[in-house]
Design a protein around this motif. Structure first.
Motif, PDB file in Angstrom:
ATOM      1  N   TRP A  15       0.791  -1.229   0.000  1.00  0.00           N
ATOM      2  CA  TRP A  15       0.000   0.000   0.000  1.00  0.00           C
ATOM      3  C   TRP A  15       0.825   1.281   0.000  1.00  0.00           C
ATOM      4  CZ3 TRP A  15       0.311   3.544   3.994  1.00  0.00           C
ATOM      5  CH2 TRP A  15       0.951   3.105   5.169  1.00  0.00           C
ATOM      6  N   GLU A  16       2.015   1.280   0.634  1.00  0.00           N
ATOM      7  CA  GLU A  16       2.792   2.516   0.740  1.00  0.00           C
ATOM      8  C   GLU A  16       4.003   2.540  -0.176  1.00  0.00           C
ATOM      9  OE1 GLU A  16       5.900   3.332   2.912  1.00  0.00           O
ATOM     10  OE2 GLU A  16       6.491   1.239   2.966  1.00  0.00           O
ATOM     11  N   TRP A  67       6.451   9.698  -6.735  1.00  0.00           N
ATOM     12  CA  TRP A  67       6.543   9.396  -5.305  1.00  0.00           C
ATOM     13  C   TRP A  67       7.296  10.479  -4.531  1.00  0.00           C
ATOM     14  CZ3 TRP A  67      11.379   8.488  -3.056  1.00  0.00           C
ATOM     15  CH2 TRP A  67      12.441   8.335  -3.962  1.00  0.00           C
ATOM     16  N   TRP A  94       7.117  11.683  -0.642  1.00  0.00           N
ATOM     17  CA  TRP A  94       8.211  11.343   0.259  1.00  0.00           C
ATOM     18  C   TRP A  94       9.069  12.524   0.691  1.00  0.00           C
ATOM     19  CZ3 TRP A  94      10.415   6.681   2.294  1.00  0.00           C
ATOM     20  CH2 TRP A  94       9.544   5.588   2.212  1.00  0.00           C
ATOM     21  N   PRO A 135      -1.665   6.899  -0.404  1.00  0.00           N
ATOM     22  CA  PRO A 135      -1.732   6.302   0.928  1.00  0.00           C
ATOM     23  C   PRO A 135      -2.167   7.331   1.962  1.00  0.00           C
ATOM     24  CG  PRO A 135       0.549   6.675   0.286  1.00  0.00           C
ATOM     25  CD  PRO A 135      -0.280   6.981  -0.917  1.00  0.00           C
ATOM     26  N   LYS A 142      -2.082   9.727   4.817  1.00  0.00           N
ATOM     27  CA  LYS A 142      -0.910  10.442   5.322  1.00  0.00           C
ATOM     28  C   LYS A 142      -0.534  10.005   6.734  1.00  0.00           C
ATOM     29  CE  LYS A 142       0.879  15.073   6.263  1.00  0.00           C
ATOM     30  NZ  LYS A 142       0.628  16.539   6.172  1.00  0.00           N
ATOM     31  N   ARG A 170      -1.107   7.261   8.359  1.00  0.00           N
ATOM     32  CA  ARG A 170      -0.585   5.897   8.380  1.00  0.00           C
ATOM     33  C   ARG A 170       0.811   5.829   7.759  1.00  0.00           C
ATOM     34  NH1 ARG A 170      -3.114   0.688   5.135  1.00  0.00           N
ATOM     35  NH2 ARG A 170      -1.924  -0.936   6.221  1.00  0.00           N
ATOM     36  N   LEU A 171       1.000   6.554   6.656  1.00  0.00           N
ATOM     37  CA  LEU A 171       2.298   6.579   5.982  1.00  0.00           C
ATOM     38  C   LEU A 171       3.372   7.166   6.883  1.00  0.00           C
ATOM     39  CD1 LEU A 171       3.872   6.208   3.260  1.00  0.00           C
ATOM     40  CD2 LEU A 171       3.262   8.588   2.760  1.00  0.00           C
ATOM     41  N   TYR A 172       3.056   8.287   7.516  1.00  0.00           N
ATOM     42  CA  TYR A 172       4.037   8.951   8.371  1.00  0.00           C
ATOM     43  C   TYR A 172       4.339   8.115   9.611  1.00  0.00           C
ATOM     44  CZ  TYR A 172       4.046  13.390   5.778  1.00  0.00           C
ATOM     45  OH  TYR A 172       4.206  14.370   4.818  1.00  0.00           O
ATOM     46  N   ASN A 214       6.664   5.166   8.711  1.00  0.00           N
ATOM     47  CA  ASN A 214       8.032   5.567   8.400  1.00  0.00           C
ATOM     48  C   ASN A 214       8.728   6.246   9.573  1.00  0.00           C
ATOM     49  OD1 ASN A 214       8.820   5.015   5.420  1.00  0.00           O
ATOM     50  ND2 ASN A 214       6.670   5.622   5.348  1.00  0.00           N
TER      51      ASN A 214
END
Length: 228
Positions: free
Chosen positions: A12-13, A160, A164, A203, A205, A207-209, A212
């Protein structure tokens, strides 16, 4: 009998999975997305890509294809309807591939150097990343997108970055790009993320952050090996 239809095995990410999804959406192709657990990859993924065992893998009527940039080109050639992805002119097409490779070789390494660094090492990594991004930015002179007035192959290949770069700035507490240093790139970030085919598959935001942030802390503390 081979399974009919289009399936994309990804995560997903993953920037590499996102590229392929954006290309499919740009062409208006219906597909099934299989969200892989990279710590416990499915038997189907391993069967379809026994060589590298990596995502993404596109299965078109049961026939597999790996490597995201190759997948983008295949999508453009296999489905000739809709918006073209690759430039028609051979020289422009070769140049787009050159810059995509530049991003893979130079910018990806520079970004992950920032991702994994602290202190003076982080400062040096940011400076190197700024230089590489400024080099890429030159390809936006006089254009709305890398592909011209509409998104194309290189936009999908480096799209991306629009996700990122801001994320890494926040996680590392640094400024990499701003209106003075990279005005064209920042404008492109905004335009690219506002495109329907892109914003319909971004994705979450938070959840992505969160993912990571935890991954970066583990790398810096030595609890997770770089690149794992």
């Amino acid at each position: 009998m081979a399974e009919k239809g289009v399936k994309l095995f990804g995560m997903w990410e993953s920037p590499f999975s996102l590229r392929a999804e954006w290309a499919l959406r740009l062409k208006g192709i219906e597909y099934e997305f299989v969200d892989e657990d990279l710590d416990n990859k499915s038997a189907e993924l391993l069967r379809l890509n026994p060589v590298t065992k990596k995502i993404p893998v596109l299965a078109h009527d049961g026939r597999p294809l790996a490597e995201s940039l190759i997948i983008i080109e295949y999508i453009d050639e296999a489905w000739t309807h809709g918006k073209p992805i690759m430039p028609k002119d051979p020289h422009h097409r070769a140049q787009a591939r050159f810059w995509a490779k530049f991003a893979e070789d130079k910018i990806l390494a520079a970004i992950f150097a920032v991702y994994c660094a602290t202190g003076e090492e982080l400062k040096r990594a940011v400076e190197e990343m700024q230089v590489e991004l400024r080099t890429l930015e030159g390809e936006l002179e006089g254009k709305s997108f890398f592909g011209g007035e509409e998104i194309g192959y290189l936009d999908l290949a480096v799209g991306w970055l629009a996700l990122w770069v801001p994320m890494i700035e926040e996680l590392a507490g640094v400024t990499v790009v701003n209106r003075e240093s990279h005005p064209l790139l920042l404008e492109w970030f905004e335009k690219f993320l506002s495109e329907e085919v892109v914003k319909g598959r971004l994705p979450a935001k938070d959840r992505l952050y969160a993912l990571n942030r935890d991954r970066r802390e583990q790398i810096i503390s030595g609890r997770l090996a770089y690149g794992k």
